[in-house]
Design an enzyme around this catalytic site. Structure first.
Site, mmCIF file in Angstrom:
data_model
loop_
_atom_site.group_PDB
_atom_site.id
_atom_site.type_symbol
_atom_site.label_atom_id
_atom_site.label_comp_id
_atom_site.label_asym_id
_atom_site.label_seq_id
_atom_site.Cartn_x
_atom_site.Cartn_y
_atom_site.Cartn_z
ATOM 1 N N THR A 126 48.110 20.459 27.537
ATOM 2 C CA THR A 126 47.736 20.269 28.948
ATOM 3 C C THR A 126 47.416 18.739 28.873
ATOM 4 O O THR A 126 46.474 18.345 28.193
ATOM 5 C CB THR A 126 46.479 20.785 29.471
ATOM 6 O OG1 THR A 126 46.950 22.476 29.139
ATOM 7 C CG2 THR A 126 46.131 20.472 31.005
ATOM 8 N N LYS A 134 49.698 23.265 35.919
ATOM 9 C CA LYS A 134 48.309 23.442 35.054
ATOM 10 C C LYS A 134 47.270 22.877 35.769
ATOM 11 O O LYS A 134 46.182 23.432 35.650
ATOM 12 C CB LYS A 134 48.603 22.784 33.609
ATOM 13 C CG LYS A 134 47.604 23.080 32.806
ATOM 14 C CD LYS A 134 47.534 24.522 32.527
ATOM 15 C CE LYS A 134 46.141 25.021 31.611
ATOM 16 N NZ LYS A 134 46.445 24.673 30.335
ATOM 17 N N LYS A 193 38.347 17.744 29.595
ATOM 18 C CA LYS A 193 39.464 16.719 29.621
ATOM 19 C C LYS A 193 40.362 17.106 30.677
ATOM 20 O O LYS A 193 41.062 16.279 31.261
ATOM 21 C CB LYS A 193 40.436 16.919 28.224
ATOM 22 C CG LYS A 193 41.532 15.781 28.111
ATOM 23 C CD LYS A 193 42.719 17.076 28.374
ATOM 24 C CE LYS A 193 42.902 18.028 27.234
ATOM 25 N NZ LYS A 193 44.027 18.786 27.407
#
Length: 292
Positions: free
Chosen positions: A101, A176, A244
């Protein structure tokens, strides 16, 4: 066409999820070359027949298809665009599939640099955590050229059951972000529901029997709430990596002029947990916010 006889697959990143994913490709009969910053994490794969590459450069020079599953956008950038990275040393006509990701803008950069060297780059982040990786039931969301996606799809089918082509380079990463935004607020709801059940004197396990199959049902409620109740905070997905992801999503939303108050709240709660040493715990450790 990709077949077992003439294809060497490279896999970079053999952590919580990457180890299982690489294992599925090895079991499918492909020659597998692996690299990880910590060689010990690849020990099981090496014992099962995978070969070790000493660097991304060495791996890129031998593998016609390369999967990456690393930690942060900075790691992706180094692995792909660094002096000893994949793109500079990759085989012309090869395929690079980044399942980390990462930032959509970085996925576009990688695609453009790869194309200049006649290499096909696909961004294909996943959802499903450690369980999905182990059971080869990941949800895979892909961006890139459609022909390249169609070529590697048979390999993706060894890793996941819900494989969707989302569009141009970066589209997989944008999808995502949608996934992570939905999970972020949902995790708050899951934790608050469990804490509420406990404070009301209910049996939380019985509560889950009622609410997981109704309108409140979600993957997190079914898979992570039981871990919370069992005191299991081992990482299927690290808090530090979720933070993150949320930061990437917030940055992208800001660029689009969009407010994300639910996401901002979730990130603030996870930031507090990380400050108290929970960065390497699984995302279900959000439960501890109410217990501490």
């Amino acid at each position: 066409m990709i077949n077992r006889e003439n294809t060497v697959i490279g896999f970079i990143g053999t952590g919580v999820m990457g180890n299982s994913m690489a294992g599925h490709l090895l079991k499918a009969g492909y020659s597998l070359l692996v690299y990880s910053r910590t060689k010990e994490k690849a020990a099981e794969l090496l014992e099962s027949g995978a070969k070790w590459a000493a660097s991304p450069k060495e791996l890129a020079e031998k593998a016609s298809v390369v999967f990456t599953m690393v930690g942060y956008p900075a790691d992706v950038e180094e692995v792909y665009l660094g002096e000893n990275g994949l793109i500079k040393h990759g085989l012309p006509g090869g395929y690079f599939i980044d399942m980390t990701t990462s930032a959509p803008s970085l996925a576009v950069r990688i695609y453009e640099e790869a194309k200049r060297r006649d290499i096909h780059a696909i961004d294909a982040p996943v959802s499903g955590g450690d369980v999905g990786a182990k059971e080869a039931k990941l949800s895979i969301m892909a961006g890139g050229e459609k022909d390249a996606f169609d070529t590697v799809r048979p390999l993706l089918e060894y890793l996941g059951t819900n494989i969707v082509y989302q569009g141009n380079p970066g589209a997989g990463q944008h999808t995502k972000m949608c996934n992570q935004i939905a999970i972020a607020s949902n995790m708050i709801g899951v934790c608050e529901a469990i804490i509420y059940a406990e404070k009301a004197g209910l049996n939380p396990e019985n509560v889950l029997k009622s609410i997981t199959t109704g309108a409140a049902g979600s993957w997190s409620l079914s898979n992570l709430a039981p871990r919370m109740l069992n005191g299991n905070f081992e990482p299927g997905f690290y808090i530090k990596h979720f933070i993150k992801d949320m930061k990437i999503a917030m940055d992208e939303a800001e660029h689009m002029g969009m407010k994300v108050p639910g996401l901002a709240l979730a990130k603030s709660l996870y930031d507090q947990l990380a400050e108290h040493g929970e960065g390497n715990s699984g995302t279900q450790a959000l439960y501890k916010y109410w217990k501490n």
